[in-house]
Structures are given as structure tokens and as C-alpha cells.
Design a protein around this motif. Structure first.
Motif, PDB file in Angstrom:
ATOM      1  N   ARG A 408       0.839  -1.203   0.000  1.00 21.01           N
ATOM      2  CA  ARG A 408       0.000   0.000   0.000  1.00 21.01           C
ATOM      3  C   ARG A 408       0.879   1.260   0.000  1.00 21.01           C
ATOM      4  NH1 ARG A 408      -2.263  -0.775   6.242  1.00 21.01           N
ATOM      5  NH2 ARG A 408      -0.374  -0.018   7.245  1.00 21.01           N
ATOM      6  N   GLU A 409       2.111   1.145   0.538  1.00 26.87           N
ATOM      7  CA  GLU A 409       3.011   2.298   0.597  1.00 26.87           C
ATOM      8  C   GLU A 409       3.416   2.789  -0.781  1.00 26.87           C
ATOM      9  OE1 GLU A 409       3.063   0.175   4.406  1.00 26.87           O
ATOM     10  OE2 GLU A 409       3.352  -0.511   2.344  1.00 26.87           O
ATOM     11  N   ASN A 410       3.203   1.988  -1.813  1.00 28.25           N
ATOM     12  CA  ASN A 410       3.552   2.407  -3.173  1.00 28.25           C
ATOM     13  C   ASN A 410       2.578   3.427  -3.749  1.00 28.25           C
ATOM     14  OD1 ASN A 410       5.722   0.737  -3.073  1.00 28.25           O
ATOM     15  ND2 ASN A 410       4.968  -0.753  -4.572  1.00 28.25           N
ATOM     16  N   PHE A 411       1.438   3.645  -3.090  1.00 28.50           N
ATOM     17  CA  PHE A 411       0.482   4.596  -3.659  1.00 28.50           C
ATOM     18  C   PHE A 411      -0.164   5.515  -2.622  1.00 28.50           C
ATOM     19  CE2 PHE A 411      -1.796   0.592  -2.936  1.00 28.50           C
ATOM     20  CZ  PHE A 411      -2.916   1.006  -2.222  1.00 28.50           C
ATOM     21  N   ILE A 412       0.180   5.374  -1.351  1.00 30.12           N
ATOM     22  CA  ILE A 412      -0.440   6.231  -0.345  1.00 30.12           C
ATOM     23  C   ILE A 412       0.581   7.131   0.329  1.00 30.12           C
ATOM     24  CG2 ILE A 412      -2.263   4.555   0.158  1.00 30.12           C
ATOM     25  CD1 ILE A 412      -0.777   4.002   2.843  1.00 30.12           C
ATOM     26  N   SER A 413       0.091   8.247   0.825  1.00 29.83           N
ATOM     27  CA  SER A 413       0.866   9.095   1.730  1.00 29.83           C
ATOM     28  C   SER A 413      -0.122   9.741   2.687  1.00 29.83           C
ATOM     29  CB  SER A 413       1.660  10.153   0.966  1.00 29.83           C
ATOM     30  OG  SER A 413       0.798  10.932   0.151  1.00 29.83           O
ATOM     31  N   VAL A 415      -1.544  12.671   4.897  1.00 30.80           N
ATOM     32  CA  VAL A 415      -1.531  14.128   4.983  1.00 30.80           C
ATOM     33  C   VAL A 415      -2.356  14.532   6.203  1.00 30.80           C
ATOM     34  CG1 VAL A 415      -1.135  14.515   2.530  1.00 30.80           C
ATOM     35  CG2 VAL A 415      -3.476  14.258   3.367  1.00 30.80           C
ATOM     36  N   LYS A 416      -2.404  15.829   6.476  1.00 31.59           N
ATOM     37  CA  LYS A 416      -3.031  16.317   7.701  1.00 31.59           C
ATOM     38  C   LYS A 416      -4.491  15.885   7.831  1.00 31.59           C
ATOM     39  CE  LYS A 416      -3.818  20.569  10.327  1.00 31.59           C
ATOM     40  NZ  LYS A 416      -3.669  22.044  10.344  1.00 31.59           N
ATOM     41  N   ASN A 417      -5.215  15.903   6.711  1.00 35.16           N
ATOM     42  CA  ASN A 417      -6.654  15.632   6.794  1.00 35.16           C
ATOM     43  C   ASN A 417      -7.061  14.255   6.289  1.00 35.16           C
ATOM     44  OD1 ASN A 417      -5.927  16.443   4.222  1.00 35.16           O
ATOM     45  ND2 ASN A 417      -8.006  17.095   3.696  1.00 35.16           N
ATOM     46  N   GLY A 418      -6.107  13.350   6.059  1.00 35.23           N
ATOM     47  CA  GLY A 418      -6.493  12.010   5.630  1.00 35.23           C
ATOM     48  C   GLY A 418      -5.364  11.269   4.949  1.00 35.23           C
ATOM     49  N   VAL A 419      -5.729  10.316   4.104  1.00 36.52           N
ATOM     50  CA  VAL A 419      -4.732   9.566   3.344  1.00 36.52           C
ATOM     51  C   VAL A 419      -4.881   9.932   1.865  1.00 36.52           C
ATOM     52  CG1 VAL A 419      -6.180   7.491   3.054  1.00 36.52           C
ATOM     53  CG2 VAL A 419      -3.705   7.295   2.944  1.00 36.52           C
ATOM     54  N   LYS A 420      -3.757  10.261   1.258  1.00 32.24           N
ATOM     55  CA  LYS A 420      -3.750  10.649  -0.151  1.00 32.24           C
ATOM     56  C   LYS A 420      -3.362   9.438  -0.986  1.00 32.24           C
ATOM     57  CE  LYS A 420      -0.579  13.560  -1.698  1.00 32.24           C
ATOM     58  NZ  LYS A 420       0.115  14.845  -1.947  1.00 32.24           N
ATOM     59  N   ILE A 421      -4.175   9.137  -1.988  1.00 29.29           N
ATOM     60  CA  ILE A 421      -3.882   8.031  -2.907  1.00 29.29           C
ATOM     61  C   ILE A 421      -3.486   8.620  -4.259  1.00 29.29           C
ATOM     62  CG2 ILE A 421      -4.844   6.064  -4.153  1.00 29.29           C
ATOM     63  CD1 ILE A 421      -6.555   5.414  -1.793  1.00 29.29           C
ATOM     64  N   THR A 422      -2.287   8.288  -4.681  1.00 27.38           N
ATOM     65  CA  THR A 422      -1.832   8.688  -6.014  1.00 27.38           C
ATOM     66  C   THR A 422      -2.060   7.499  -6.942  1.00 27.38           C
ATOM     67  OG1 THR A 422      -0.188  10.149  -5.040  1.00 27.38           O
ATOM     68  CG2 THR A 422       0.086   9.578  -7.359  1.00 27.38           C
ATOM     69  N   PRO A 423      -2.896   7.662  -7.963  1.00 26.18           N
ATOM     70  CA  PRO A 423      -3.430   6.489  -8.674  1.00 26.18           C
ATOM     71  C   PRO A 423      -2.417   5.784  -9.554  1.00 26.18           C
ATOM     72  CG  PRO A 423      -4.137   8.514  -9.752  1.00 26.18           C
ATOM     73  CD  PRO A 423      -3.451   8.930  -8.488  1.00 26.18           C
ATOM     74  N   PHE A 424      -2.592   4.469  -9.649  1.00 22.75           N
ATOM     75  CA  PHE A 424      -1.862   3.654 -10.622  1.00 22.75           C
ATOM     76  C   PHE A 424      -2.571   3.724 -11.973  1.00 22.75           C
ATOM     77  CE2 PHE A 424      -0.243   0.391  -7.273  1.00 22.75           C
ATOM     78  CZ  PHE A 424       0.749   1.280  -6.897  1.00 22.75           C
ATOM     79  N   ASP A 425      -1.814   3.395 -13.008  1.00 23.18           N
ATOM     80  CA  ASP A 425      -2.377   3.279 -14.352  1.00 23.18           C
ATOM     81  C   ASP A 425      -2.920   1.864 -14.568  1.00 23.18           C
ATOM     82  OD1 ASP A 425      -3.125   3.941 -16.904  1.00 23.18           O
ATOM     83  OD2 ASP A 425      -1.153   3.558 -17.777  1.00 23.18           O
ATOM     84  N   THR A 426      -3.627   1.379 -13.567  1.00 22.73           N
ATOM     85  CA  THR A 426      -4.351   0.104 -13.661  1.00 22.73           C
ATOM     86  C   THR A 426      -5.712   0.343 -13.022  1.00 22.73           C
ATOM     87  OG1 THR A 426      -3.463  -0.606 -11.526  1.00 22.73           O
ATOM     88  CG2 THR A 426      -2.311  -1.377 -13.503  1.00 22.73           C
TER      89      THR A 426
END
Length: 572
Positions: A408-413, A415-426
């Protein structure tokens, strides 16, 4: 051969570097922030059966926690479950009383241990076995990894909560290996395998084999294998799928306990006895010692498919057995999957028998003497009708949040107000890692919601909730873009074929609250633009595709916080 335990600081730094590179490479896409997650169960079985002060609920682990195995060191019990292609793999729990359980992590938490990047949802890790060897003060977890050519494997540790060794591949075929440490210091492995070539008599005909195990080399001894059970209790009856074997020793005798009948309506647990770990093993005359297959299909508070068990002895000399079973919903669907149940076992006679394991099971058990029920409190895992809330902004996410086919660490970080998901191209239908955080479905009737902060830049971007049984059976409920307008969409995928259920144009001035409500076998997908008033999209839809009996496979349904930069849902 010594197992190498990787330095955790090195691993963390390496993982952070990989995560940073992954996130930078995806920075052209909109990031989505999920916050204020809530999950609440409301099953009638619990409202109709409130606990008294001296009771606790079984299953002890609700939702997709199948194939339990258990061991004890001193006063500490440890329990593991199958995890298939979920990442990290093999959840591990600990308890001092068999009632109150805490998750201490996962056994397979590194990509070097778990290679499931291209695996179907029901491949990966099958039937882990955990055992403590008092002679070298070491815990062993042995399992089958149906991925990347690994097959049967073992890892080990001195402390189950502080990381496990690299994988040692084992040199034998078959599935469901289990390790046994005799009181003379010798070790053995038992497992399910195909019968010798040319001797298979029917579909489902399997055998149980045993091998000597070299503790110095962490490998089976070549040529030491022997078939100790052929077919099952009575080969003339053509028993199917003898599997999940475990060896025990009591009063100088050896006991082999196995599942028989396959994971389904004919599932059961059977037991054999011998004077030697290599047999000959004589089946008990009163087999099976655990099953739910003999009872009316319309029975109240139905528990079914009981089997695949493991026994543990308490410090006081009593026995308990953990096992899998299901609780089908009103339409006999198996959306929550195979769960972990527990029963006391009576071993006052020659063979052990699960207490009340041969009558229709009840939802409540009596607490062991001196134990207080603390489930859902003080960090202990909840059961019954519980509520789980998570702001998703903590430094470390709860262990219940898992990914599929990769970290999960490959796409999440965070932040102050929650978890940010940076999307995969799948997208969710891919046989590849997907950018989604999953939580197991644990009730028939439930309500779950999350707040989403997201403005897609193109029609290729989508974020929202997925109700996921597999890559071929799922719902996607999320926000995307068409031309210059924003839309909320609901798509159903069955057998890999996708159909748009509904879509609506929406204005995105601030966050959106997404909600899924499960009622019996129906799901309602709702959204709110003001955080208070909800609007339904698509009406009630059937939860049928989220059930094992429709979708196949071995997992339960998952609820995912999902994002993709490869969206293929086109709004009307």
C-alpha cells in the motif's frame, strides 16, 4: 542453513525511496484524499443474541479470515490466516486467553517474501500453519504460495511481532503443509498431495504425505516422504479433498487431524491415531469430529462449511480448536467469506471431539474461567455489531487496511486531513497491483462511508469506493469527468463484463461523502454533497456478485477506497 532476517531500518529506507519514486512518477494525475472512514455492522444475529457477562461471540474473527492455525508459547497464543493475493500477507493475531485478540501485524510484509503482482485474487497464500518449537525457541510459519513459482515455503522468527525471515522454498509438491516438532527434537512436515501417478480413483482423490525435516538446513530430507493417508477416512466411500493436516502428540500417541469433504457444504474435520509419526494411522470410529453438514438448510442462525481446524492446549491442559466456517445471508450468499471460529475440544477420551461441533452451532460461547470479554476495547479486535472509525490521518495505518498484489506504501501518503492516494495506471479489473486500500466486509447488514476530496482532471481519472470480490466481480462507485463536467457513476462488473448502472452530473465545490449500505442481500450506493443529506444512485442493487457461490474463489468481499488513472467507465 541460517535464515537471514533483514535489517528493518534498511528495509524502511529502501521502501520509502521506492514509494517516493512511484509517487513522483504519478504526479501528473490528481491526488485524492480520503478521510473520516466509518464502518458499522448491524446484524440481527447479534441484536437478537446480546452477550451476558460470562459470554463471548464466535466467530472470533469476522469476515475473510479463513484457514486458521494456532500455536502457543507460554501464556501467549498466536493465530494466522490465509491471505491469498492480499498484501501484506498472513495476518497474525495474539491473545492470552483465546477470547481477546490483537493484531500484531502480518507475517509476509515485504515484496521479497510475497510475489503476487500478477496473481488472481484467490491465488497467493494458502493455508498457513504456525508452530512454536520450544527446542530452539523459534516460531515457524509454513504455507503454500501459489505465485511466481514459489510453491511450498517456510519463514521463521524469534518474535512474531518483530518481523520474519526471508522465504525458504521447500522441495516438495502439493499444498497445505504443516510442521510438527516431536518431543525428541525431531521435526516433520505433513501436507496434501496428489496420489501417485496412475492411482487416482476419482475427482478429489488426494493423499496426506509426511517428510522428515532437517532443522539445520530448513529443508525436507530427500527421499523421506511417505503416504500416511490415502483418500481419507474410508477410501471405499470416495472421500474428497483430504487436506489441512496437523500432527499432535498426546500420551505417547500421534494424532493426525485433517479437513475432509472440501470447503463447502460437505466440509468436516476428521482424526486418525498412530504409534509413530509415520503411521499406520487408524481413523477414529466416530469421525467426523466437527461438521455442520447434517442439519436442515433453513436452520436459524445458520453456520455452515465448518472444517480446516487446528488444536491448541492451554497451560492448564485444556484444548481449544480454531476452524473456518461461513454464515450465509438471507439468500444463502457468502459475501463475508470464511471466518475464524473457536470451540473447546474435549480430549478426555482416546480422540478429541469439538464440544457442540456436531450440533447446529450457536453464536455465543461461555467465557473460559477467569477471562473478561474485552473485544473491541483496549486495542483488542472487535466482534459482534461494532463500529470502526478511522480519520485516516495517523502516521501508521491500522493493520486492517490492506492492498492487493503489492504494498500500500507504493500509492499512499498520509496528509493532515487524511490519506492521499496517487493512482496507478491500472483499474480494478487488472491482474496487477491496484491503487486501493481495502477493508474486509464483516457483516450481512452494514453501513460504510468515507469523505473524498477530489477533482478529476480527465475522464481517465476516477476515485471512490469499490465493493470487491475479485478482479472479475465487483462494483465501482466513484467520481470521474466527461468533457468539462463532473459525474458520479456506479458500475457493476460480472464475469469480467462491465455494465454502467447509473450516472449523474454533479457539482464539485467541496468534498463528497460516499456511502454504501448493505441490507440483507442488497446494496445501496449513496452520496452527499453537503455531508448530511444523501442521494441514492442506481437504486438497490444485488450483492450476488460479491458472494463466493457466484464469483467463485476463496475470499470474502472487500470494501476499497479506490483510485485509478486508467478509468474506463463512461457516464451517460
Amino acid at each position: 542453513m541460517r535464515q537471514r532476517i533483514m535489517n528493518p531500518i534498511f528495509l524502511r529506507n529502501k521502501l520509502n525511496f521506492v514509494t517516493m519514486i512511484s509517487l513522483l512518477s504519478l504526479s501528473n494525475f490528481s491526488a485524492q484524499t480520503f478521510s473520516d472512514f466509518s464502518y458499522r455492522g448491524n446484524d440481527k444475529i447479534y441484536t437478537n443474541n446480546p452477550l451476558k457477562e460470562d459470554e463471548f461471540y464466535s466467530p472470533i474473527l469476522q469476515g475473510c479470515y479463513p484457514d486458521p492455525s494456532i500455536t502457543r508459547k507460554g501464556e501467549d497464543y498466536y493465530l494466522v490466516n490465509s491471505s491469498f493475493s492480499m498484501f501484506p500477507g498472513v495476518p497474525i493475531f495474539t491473545s492470552k486467553d483465546l477470547v481477546n485478540w490483537k493484531q500484531v501485524g502480518h507475517v509476509l510484509d515485504r515484496p521479497s517474501q510475497l510475489k503476487v503482482e500478477k496473481s488472481g485474487v484467490s491465488q497467493g497464500i494458502y493455508a498457513p500453519d504456525i508452530k512454536y518449537n520450544k527446542y530452539n525457541d523459534t516460531f515457524y510459519m509454513i504455507t503454500t504460495q501459489i505465485a511466481s513459482g514459489i510453491g511450498n515455503m517456510v519463514v521463521k522468527t524469534k518474535d512474531p511481532a518483530k518481523g520474519w525471515s526471508d522465504v525458504q522454498k521447500l522441495n516438495f509438491d502439493g499444498i497445505d503443509p504443516s510442521i510438527f516438532f516431536d518431543d525428541n527434537g525431531k521435526a516433520y512436515i505433513v501436507h496434501n498431495d496428489a496420489p501417485p501417478k496412475g492411482t487416482e480413483q476419482y475427482n478429489g482423490h488426494r493423499v496426506i504425505k509426511i517428510w522428515d525435516y532437517d532443522l539445520e538446513k530448513d529443508q525436507v530430507v530427500a527421499g523421506s516422504d511417505k503416504i500416511i493417508v490415502n483418500g481419507g477416512v474410508d477410501l471405499s466411500q470416495k472421500p474428497i479433498w483430504i487436506e489441512g493436516p496437523h500432527l499432535y502428540k498426546k500420551n505417547g500417541k500421534y494424532y493426525l487431524m485433517c479437513a475432509e469433504g472440501g470447503t463447502g457444504g460437505n466440509h468436516s474435520e476428521v482424526i486418525f491415531m498412530a504409534d509413530s509419526p509415520k503411521g499406520p494411522f487408524i481413523p477414529a470410529s466416530n469421525n467426523p469430529i466437527l461438521t455442520q453438514r447434517y442439519f436442515p438448510k433453513d436452520r436459524k442462525d445458520k453456520v455452515d462449511w465448518a472444517g480446516h481446524a487446528d488444536l491448541v492446549e492451554t497451560p492448564e491442559g485444556k484444548y481449544y480448536g480454531v476452524f473456518l466456517a461461513i454464515r450465509p445471508n438471507v439468500n444463502n450468499r457468502v459475501n463475508s467469506g470464511r471466518e475464524t471460529f473457536i470451540l473447546p475440544a474435549d480430549w478426555s477420551g482416546k480422540y478429541p471431539v469439538f464440544e457442540n461441533g456436531l450440533v447446529p452451532m450457536k453464536p455465543k460461547l461461555k467465557l473460559p474461567e477467569g477471562v473478561k470479554n474485552q473485544t473491541g476495547q483496549n486495542g483488542f479486535f472487535p466482534n459482534g455489531n461494532f463500529t470502526f472509525t478511522d480519520k485516516l490521518n495517523g502516521k501508521n495505518l491500522d493493520y486492517r487496511w490492506i492492498a492487493m498484489r503489492g504494498p500500500r506504501e507504493n500509492f499512499i501518503s498520509t496528509v493532515k486531513n487524511g490519506v492521499k492516494i496517487t493512482p496507478f495506471d491500472t483499474n480494478i479489473k487488472a491482474l496487477a497491483p491496484v491503487s486501493a486500500l481495502f477493508h474486509r466486509l464483516q457483516h450481512e447488514d452494514f453501513e460504510t462511508s468515507v469523505t473524498l476530496d477530489f477533482k478529476p482532471k480527465s475522464e481517465k481519472e476516477l476515485a471512490g469506493i469499490t465493493c470487491y470480490q475479485s478482479e472479475r466481480f465487483n462494483y465501482v462507485f466513484g467520481i470521474t469527468k466527461k468533457d468539462k463536467e463532473f459525474y458520479i457513476v456506479l458500475e457493476r462488473t460480472e464475469k469480467g463484463e462491465s455494465k454502467l448502472i447509473a450516472s449523474e452530473k454533479i457539482s464539485l465545490s467541496k468534498t463528497v461523502k460516499l456511502q454504501v449500505v448493505g441490507e440483507k442481500d442488497d446494496h445501496l450506493f449513496n452520496y452527499s454533497l453537503d455531508g448530511k443529506n444523501f442521494r441514492n444512485l442506481g437504486g438497490p442493487v444485488s450483492g450476488d456478485i460479491l458472494s463466493t457461490d457466484v464469483a467463485g474463489g476463496f475470499t470474502g468481499s472487500l470494501i476499497g477506497l479506490y483510485s485509478t488513472s486508467s478509468n474506463d467507465i463512461v457516464p451517460d
